[in-house]
Design a protein around this motif. Structure first.
Motif, PDB file in Angstrom:
ATOM      1  N   PRO A  41       0.916  -1.317   0.030  1.00 51.01           N
ATOM      2  CA  PRO A  41       0.033  -0.086  -0.030  1.00 51.01           C
ATOM      3  C   PRO A  41       0.917   1.167  -0.034  1.00 51.01           C
ATOM      4  N   ASN A  42       0.292   2.416  -0.681  1.00 51.03           N
ATOM      5  CA  ASN A  42       0.871   3.504  -0.495  1.00 51.03           C
ATOM      6  C   ASN A  42       2.291   3.670  -1.410  1.00 51.03           C
ATOM      7  N   SER A  43       2.473   2.410  -2.224  1.00 49.70           N
ATOM      8  CA  SER A  43       3.786   2.688  -3.034  1.00 49.70           C
ATOM      9  C   SER A  43       3.427   1.831  -4.311  1.00 49.70           C
ATOM     10  N   ASN A  44       4.443   1.786  -5.392  1.00 49.53           N
ATOM     11  CA  ASN A  44       4.237   1.011  -6.489  1.00 49.53           C
ATOM     12  C   ASN A  44       5.075  -0.144  -6.539  1.00 49.53           C
ATOM     13  N   ILE A  45       5.280  -0.612  -5.513  1.00 50.44           N
ATOM     14  CA  ILE A  45       6.317  -1.864  -5.476  1.00 50.44           C
ATOM     15  C   ILE A  45       5.359  -2.884  -5.336  1.00 50.44           C
ATOM     16  N   PHE A  46       5.802  -4.126  -5.553  1.00 50.75           N
ATOM     17  CA  PHE A  46       4.909  -5.278  -5.977  1.00 50.75           C
ATOM     18  C   PHE A  46       5.925  -6.576  -5.334  1.00 50.75           C
ATOM     19  N   PHE A  47       5.459  -7.285  -4.177  1.00 57.73           N
ATOM     20  CA  PHE A  47       6.296  -8.307  -3.458  1.00 57.73           C
ATOM     21  C   PHE A  47       5.718  -9.630  -3.971  1.00 57.73           C
ATOM     22  N   LEU A  48       6.983 -10.446  -4.229  1.00 57.95           N
ATOM     23  CA  LEU A  48       6.340 -11.849  -4.917  1.00 57.95           C
ATOM     24  C   LEU A  48       5.652 -12.383  -3.575  1.00 57.95           C
ATOM     25  N   SER A  49       4.497 -12.954  -4.077  1.00 58.01           N
ATOM     26  CA  SER A  49       3.852 -14.121  -3.333  1.00 58.01           C
ATOM     27  C   SER A  49       3.273 -15.195  -4.001  1.00 58.01           C
ATOM     28  N   SER A  50       2.444 -16.102  -3.282  1.00 59.78           N
ATOM     29  CA  SER A  50       1.905 -17.321  -3.968  1.00 59.78           C
ATOM     30  C   SER A  50       0.346 -16.950  -3.970  1.00 59.78           C
ATOM     31  N   VAL A  51      -0.136 -18.130  -4.812  1.00 58.69           N
ATOM     32  CA  VAL A  51      -1.573 -18.076  -4.941  1.00 58.69           C
ATOM     33  C   VAL A  51      -2.011 -18.152  -3.554  1.00 58.69           C
ATOM     34  N   GLU A  52      -1.693 -19.286  -2.753  1.00 62.09           N
ATOM     35  CA  GLU A  52      -2.274 -19.605  -1.777  1.00 62.09           C
ATOM     36  C   GLU A  52      -2.291 -18.638  -0.467  1.00 62.09           C
ATOM     37  N   LYS A  53      -0.979 -17.636  -0.598  1.00 61.25           N
ATOM     38  CA  LYS A  53      -0.872 -16.848   0.399  1.00 61.25           C
ATOM     39  C   LYS A  53      -1.981 -15.661   0.314  1.00 61.25           C
ATOM     40  N   GLU A  54      -2.326 -15.314  -1.122  1.00 58.82           N
ATOM     41  CA  GLU A  54      -2.932 -14.358  -1.428  1.00 58.82           C
ATOM     42  C   GLU A  54      -4.494 -14.870  -1.080  1.00 58.82           C
TER      43      GLU A  54
END
Lengths: 82, 430
Positions: free
Chosen positions: A45-58
């Motif tokens: 939030p409040n930034s344009n950076i994306f952290f790698l995650s997984s389908v399950e986590k999301e």
């Protein structure tokens, strides 16, 4: 002026909550359609950076958000009903 | 109605403002909480795979390194380098601060909501939906104008009718005659009453005078008698002082004309010598001041005469400089030397009839006279009434000096500036 009364503010909050609920439902439906190894990124939030995650986590994160929203909705709806 | 609308507007403004702040506060709080969560997970790995923004619309895969070095914004473009844990603690503190502000905003909202309900209820009352009803008088300018015209006409008619009645009164001759007779009787009665009042007033004044004479607590005559007594006592006291006072008072008793003195105040008692018949309504007290050398105080002190019998003795010992204007040129050098600050005492009448000049014992402007040298004459040929006359041998020479001074004063121009006089005196001394 009527919108600023308790009922008015409650309506606004209800609408906001319902919007968020619909957002989470969309997220869940989209995630369910992905394959298991798909790369999913989570936006900070409040930034344009994306952290790698997984389908399950999301998926878990989305479900948790949805549960919180439904609880708030029930509290609000129960208060209005009283 | 307009006031209630204004009130409602103000309340609405406050409430909307507080609502906005509440919403913003909630948003900030959520952001800080997610940041906390991210900071908690950052140190868990050496590097993090991320999608780095590449312009506005593109991203590139990348890695986050040095994840434990966080630059925290403190405000006003000031940053501090902190670890992830420390940054997490900073975020926690900011969340707590936000919670306080949110609580205050919620309390404010609670306070404002009843006010809004009242104003909205007031508006509904205005509409007549409740039991309370407002009394409204409808105003129509046209109707008012018509009413005013009609009213004016009615008043005019009424006044005309009255005028007609006054001009042509109804025929009642007997009543008129009776009225005339009553009028003349009234005037006569009034005149009689006025005369009676005059008589009564005279009588009352006479009675009051008699009563005052009769009673012991009379004011007017008693006051006059008291004044007479005082005058007599003053005369007696002056004699007493002449007997009792020492050398300090000697020159005060010298009779001297004080025509050119700056303080020509002549002290005299008008009714002191037997005018016991008709008392004057106002008594004037005039007294004169004459120059008195100030070294008398020193001589008195040096003589060892420090006994204080009266306030005058205190003054003699203290011997302050006179506040009176210094006389014009013509004073002798001796007097000038002895009078660094001339002081004046009670003066003397200019007549040779030896009018009684009474010296009040407590007059502050009554310093002692200087002792003249023994070479001067002891007796001037004038009879002095005051006590100081017989004290010292220097009194008459002092009188002579003063007379001479006054003669010279008469010759010289009356007005000389003080500074010039002092300068000339100094030149004369030198």
């Amino acid at each position: 002026m009527d919108a600023l009364t308790d009922s008015g503010s409650g309506n606004q909050a209800f609408e906001a909550k319902s919007a968020e609920v619909s957002v989470q439902k969309v997220i869940q439906s989209e995630l369910s359609q992905l394959r298991d190894k798909a790369k999913v990124y989570h936006k900070q939030p409040n930034s344009n950076i994306f952290f790698l995650s997984s389908v399950e986590k999301e998926m878990d994160r989305s479900k948790k958000a949805l549960d919180d929203l439904t609880k708030e909705y029930q509290v609000m709806h129960g208060g209005n009903a009283k | 109605m307009a006031v209630s609308c204004c009130r409602v507007c103000i309340v609405i403004h406050f409430i909307t403002f507080s609502f906005r702040l509440l919403v913003l506060g909630e948003k900030y709080k959520n952001d800080y909480e997610t940041l906390q969560e991210r900071l908690r997970t950052l140190p868990n790995e050496l590097t993090h795979d991320v999608m780095v923004p590449f312009g506005k619309l593109a991203f590139m895969p990348g890695k986050l390194v040095h994840t434990n070095e966080i630059l925290v914004l403190l405000g006003d473009n000031w940053f501090v380098e902190r670890s992830a844990k420390q940054a997490e603690d900073i975020a926690q503190r900011r969340i707590e601060e936000l919670n306080k502000q949110l609580n205050n905003l919620k309390a404010q909202k609670k306070l404002l909501e009843p006010r809004l309900e009242f104003t909205s209820g007031f508006k509904s009352h205005m509409k007549g939906k409740e039991d309370v009803k407002e009394i409204v008088e409808e105003y129509d300018a046209e109707k008012e104008r018509l009413w005013d015209e009609q009213h004016r006409k009615n008043v005019h008619k009424e006044k005309e009718a009255e005028r007609m009645l006054n001009k042509n009164p109804p025929p009642k001759p007997i009543a008129a005659k009776k009225q005339q007779a009553s009028d003349s009787d009234l005037w006569a009665r009034l005149d009689a009453l006025e005369e009676e009042e005059k008589k009564r007033g005279e009588l009352e004044s006479e009675d009051s005078e008699e009563e005052d004479d009769d009673k012991s607590g009379k004011t007017l005559s008693k006051g006059v008698k008291q004044q007479d007594q005082l005058a007599k006592e003053d005369g007696q006291e002056s004699d007493d002082y002449s007997d009792n006072d020492g050398a300090d008072d000697a020159n005060d008793g010298d009779k001297e004309t004080s025509g050119n003195d700056d303080t020509n105040d002549e002290f005299e008692t008008d009714d002191s010598e037997g005018s016991e018949g008709k008392r004057p309504a106002v008594r004037t007290i005039r007294f004169t001041h004459t120059d008195v050398p100030s070294h008398q105080c020193k001589t008195a002190g040096s003589a060892g005469d420090t006994t204080i019998d009266s306030p005058a003795d205190i003054y003699k010992l203290y011997c302050p400089p006179s506040i009176l204007k210094k006389p014009a040129l013509g004073r002798k050098k001796e007097n000038r030397k002895s009078l660094p600050a001339t002081s004046k005492s009670v003066g003397f009448s200019s007549d040779d009839d030896h009018e009684m000049t009474v010296k009040p014992p407590s007059v502050p402007s009554d310093p002692p006279r200087p002792k003249a040298s023994s070479s001067l004459k002891a007796f001037s040929g004038r009879v002095l009434e005051t006590s100081q006359n017989t004290q010292t041998s220097g009194s008459s020479p002092a009188v002579h000096e003063r007379q001479a001074d006054q003669v010279t004063q008469d010759e010289l121009p009356k007005r000389v500036s003080k500074f010039k006089a002092s300068r000339m005196a100094q030149q004369g001394f030198s």
